[in-house]
Enzyme design. Structure first.
Site, mmCIF file in Angstrom:
data_model
loop_
_atom_site.group_PDB
_atom_site.id
_atom_site.type_symbol
_atom_site.label_atom_id
_atom_site.label_comp_id
_atom_site.label_asym_id
_atom_site.label_seq_id
_atom_site.Cartn_x
_atom_site.Cartn_y
_atom_site.Cartn_z
ATOM 1 N N GLU A 153 15.422 97.340 27.031
ATOM 2 C CA GLU A 153 16.755 97.619 27.592
ATOM 3 C C GLU A 153 17.390 96.424 28.312
ATOM 4 O O GLU A 153 17.818 96.533 29.455
ATOM 5 C CB GLU A 153 16.679 98.841 28.511
ATOM 6 N N GLU A 258 11.655 106.728 20.675
ATOM 7 C CA GLU A 258 11.703 107.712 21.771
ATOM 8 C C GLU A 258 12.570 108.901 21.357
ATOM 9 O O GLU A 258 13.427 109.366 22.110
ATOM 10 C CB GLU A 258 12.251 107.058 23.055
#
Length: 369
Positions: A153, A258
């Protein structure tokens, strides 16, 4: 009395037992064994096999694992001169014992840092931290962990670099250095960049530019992890497909790392998975506290079917599909972005039973047979 042919009775009984046995044996990992790995994220209790029913389900359905939290910096490196590998050792041992693909999550991430890491303001100190942190952890599990999220991220939704403590102290070179350090510690392990919303055009462009920069500077990057925290209506299958094709064109593997699909209202049309954002809720934001209506169950099943149909179409480019959690009751989406809601984002319900979503994913493989 009607005569029953004993031979016919035996053959019929054998057939019924055989069919039942086959149905019991069917699992996601077996159905997709020739396509890509099917993984799940494990919490601490699951790593320690504290619940026999959960453990049985994990072993039956999945052949790849990710640690949901315990390998993040705040847990594995709580103090500058102290590492805590107690749970990560158990995690790796669990994967080895069950012959699973073991994924490491995550080495460099701006969130869930130990407090002492957030206070690093000097570039020399940050460089030393990164070298020690990455080298120590990757070297420890060299040859045992199969792939790593090296950086997690690092991008904003517009594709620009996030103003993290790493960027502020080291500039964008920290991204290249992280991949070089990980590759040096274990030259054979697969190294991934992992992020959410990178199937959206602007952020995808930023991720592609980032990956190209890392490669051009001599960094080893083997794959991209598209998190897949999605919704019933978005992102579109077209944008997901474009992402698979554009990332694959860079010569890297594509993983969906995810995966979960929220069925609940999204406050202020929030997208993604920035864990620092929280919202106050009300009853309208928690519409299914007891049970998911059949109409929404059907929508969820159809959404999973369309996504996995796309995955199968591009199975030559995809390395792994990992669900973010084993079952609904475990999902982080029950508490994010609003605490105390009841969400239903996974193929297994709170009682560990198959949902229509599970059947819809399996049905795609049955059609191939």
């Amino acid at each position: 009395m009607k005569f029953i042919n004993p031979y016919l009775f035996i053959v019929t009984t054998f057939f019924l037992v055989s069919c039942t046995s086959q149905k019991e044996k069917l699992s996601l990992k077996d159905a997709y064994k020739n396509d890509f790995l099917i993984g799940t994220a494990l919490n601490a209790g699951q790593i320690e096999a504290k619940n026999a029913k959960e453990d049985s389900l994990i072993k039956k359905e999945f052949n790849a694992i990710t640690a949901e939290n315990i390998m993040k910096s705040m847990y594995v490196h709580p103090q500058k001169d102290q590492y805590d590998f107690a749970l990560s050792d158990k995690y790796v041992a669990y994967g080895e014992k069950n012959k699973m693909f073991i994924h490491g999550h995550t080495l460099i991430w701006h969130s869930q840092l130990a407090p002492w890491m957030e206070k690093i303001a000097d570039s020399t100190e940050m460089k030393a931290f990164m070298k020690d942190h990455i080298t120590t952890i990757v070297s420890k599990y060299k040859g045992r962990i199969n792939s790593w999220d090296v950086v997690n991220e690092a991008l904003n939704d517009d594709g620009t670099l996030r103003q993290s403590v790493f960027l502020k102290t080291l500039g964008e070179k920290y991204l290249i250095d992280a991949f070089k350090l990980a590759a040096k510690a274990d030259p054979k392990v697969d190294l991934y960049y992992n992020d959410y919303n990178i199937e959206e055009p602007a952020k995808r462009a930023g991720a592609i530019a980032l990956i190209k920069k890392i490669k051009a500077a001599g960094g080893k990057i083997d794959g991209v992890g598209i998190q897949g925290h999605w919704r019933l209506e978005s992102p579109s299958i077209e944008e997901i497909e474009k992402s698979i094709l554009e990332y694959s064109a860079l010569g890297i593997k594509v993983a969906f790392t995810e995966l979960d699909i929220t069925v609940l209202p999204n406050p202020w049309d929030l997208k993604g998975a920035d864990v620092n954002q929280k919202f106050e809720g009300n009853a309208k934001m928690n519409p299914y506290p007891e049970k998911l209506p059949d109409s929404i169950q059907t929508k969820l099943a159809e959404r999973y079917a369309s996504i996995f149909k796309l995955f199968l179409k591009h199975k030559d480019k995809i390395s792994r599909i990992t669900f973010w959690g084993v079952y609904d009751g475990q999902s982080w989406l029950n508490d994010w972005p609003i605490k105390g809601r009841t969400n239903y984002p996974l193929p297994f319900d709170k009682d560990l039973k198959h949902k229509p979503a599970y059947e819809s994913i399996l049905k795609l493989k049955k059609k191939e047979e």
